[in-house]
Scaffold this active site. Sequence first.
Site, PDB file in Angstrom:
ATOM      1  N   HIS A 169      18.693   3.297  18.663  1.00 58.77           N
ATOM      2  CA  HIS A 169      17.901   2.926  17.443  1.00 58.77           C
ATOM      3  C   HIS A 169      16.449   2.638  18.135  1.00 58.77           C
ATOM      4  CE1 HIS A 169      16.929   1.459  13.584  1.00 58.77           C
ATOM      5  NE2 HIS A 169      17.927   0.595  13.508  1.00 58.77           N
TER       6      HIS A 169
ATOM      7  N   ASP B 145      15.813   6.344  13.870  1.00 57.90           N
ATOM      8  CA  ASP B 145      15.725   5.615  12.777  1.00 57.90           C
ATOM      9  C   ASP B 145      17.062   5.712  11.796  1.00 57.90           C
ATOM     10  OD1 ASP B 145      13.579   4.198  13.588  1.00 57.90           O
ATOM     11  OD2 ASP B 145      12.069   5.645  12.604  1.00 57.90           O
TER      12      ASP B 145
END
Length: 422
Positions: free
Chosen positions: A394, A398
């Site tokens: 992450h 995204d």
Amino acid sequence: MARFSFRLPDIGEGISEAEIVAWHVAVGDRVEEDGRLADMMTDKATVEMESPVAGTVVELAGEPGDQVAIGATLVVIETGEEVVQPAEPERVEAENPGVEEVVAEPAPAAPIEERAPEPAPEPAPAPSRERATTLASPAVRQRAKELGVDLASVRHDGPHIRHADLDAYLRYGSGQGYHAPNVSRARADEVVKVIGMRRRIAENMAAAKRHIPHFTYVEEIDVTALEAMRADLNAGRGSRPKLTLLPLLIVAICRTLPDFPMLNARYDDEAGVVTRSGRVHLGMATQTDAGLMVPVIRDAQDMNPWSLASEIVRLAEAARTGKATSAELSGGTITITSLGPLGGIATTPVINRPEVAIIGPNRIVERPVFRPRAGGGEEIVKAKLMNLSISCDHRVVDGHDAASYVQALKRLIETPVLLFAD
């Protein structure tokens, strides 16, 4: 008597130490020139150390699991004459990671044996004991023998006694009028030292979970058309290798990645640099007796399904037999991990650091689905469905990017003719 100190040679660029995985000699053993001394593991491979001299082993550097620095004494050998010590440790190419395992073809199913009955006692026994013969496979007979179970006492519905019948006898025998023997199946606790490949896997997985904020996205994909196309391709393959689903999935992955370069990347978190690769060097998680290894398919984007199928078989065999080179086990840009028919409903795979994404196809199941009818309305048809998981870093990827990529992959897989379109 002269003594020769065998120092750990330089076994890879940037390697400062190696772990003792296994000793092939003990103090007091006679070793011949070129005889095996030990297996040493680095970050990249396992290397077998061989003795440059003949003699008697008088000293070992440590136990399996210990680290030895490059250039430090690994083994001291007592020889019959003076031996000139090398001034510098010579480089050993790490081209034989691990000890070879023999991969045997599965043996044919064992025939069912027949055992002559014991003379029937008087009065007549219960119906389950009145069979003229007791049929069971050798494996069931051996297990019954170890458990102390008389197979004539085991009730069964089929033509021969199965493991399930034996389990039912042990579990429910007393409730069915049987007497289950007092058999203890407990074993003594076993302490297993975590060393070698198992320790390396543990360290890598811990580092990945510690440093990478994972998230996983799962989507259901209809692979009915893809499976039909695969069957057609295999029917006309000629001398080419038989295709599994994996090569076709890899083609789809490679065709969609150019639009999502953030997924085909490596993240150097110490330098704060993400390198987006222009080529797909696809890691292929492979289970071996030594643990999980990830050989890399180089330039997968340039291969067709049949060349991918051949490379998958070659690399998997090299990994399982301990012959994969250091170069074949490093440099991946994205990884695929598949358990095949054992794939489960969904998985949350751990990223192969420093990569930023890993893709996990799961088990194919057949279920009824609604589809538009040609004349209008809907109809229920049988479809082959597969959940596909993707875990991402992450810090780099995204959620919207991961979901968009999987949706693009889904469209391509569900319309497989596009795999071969320009």
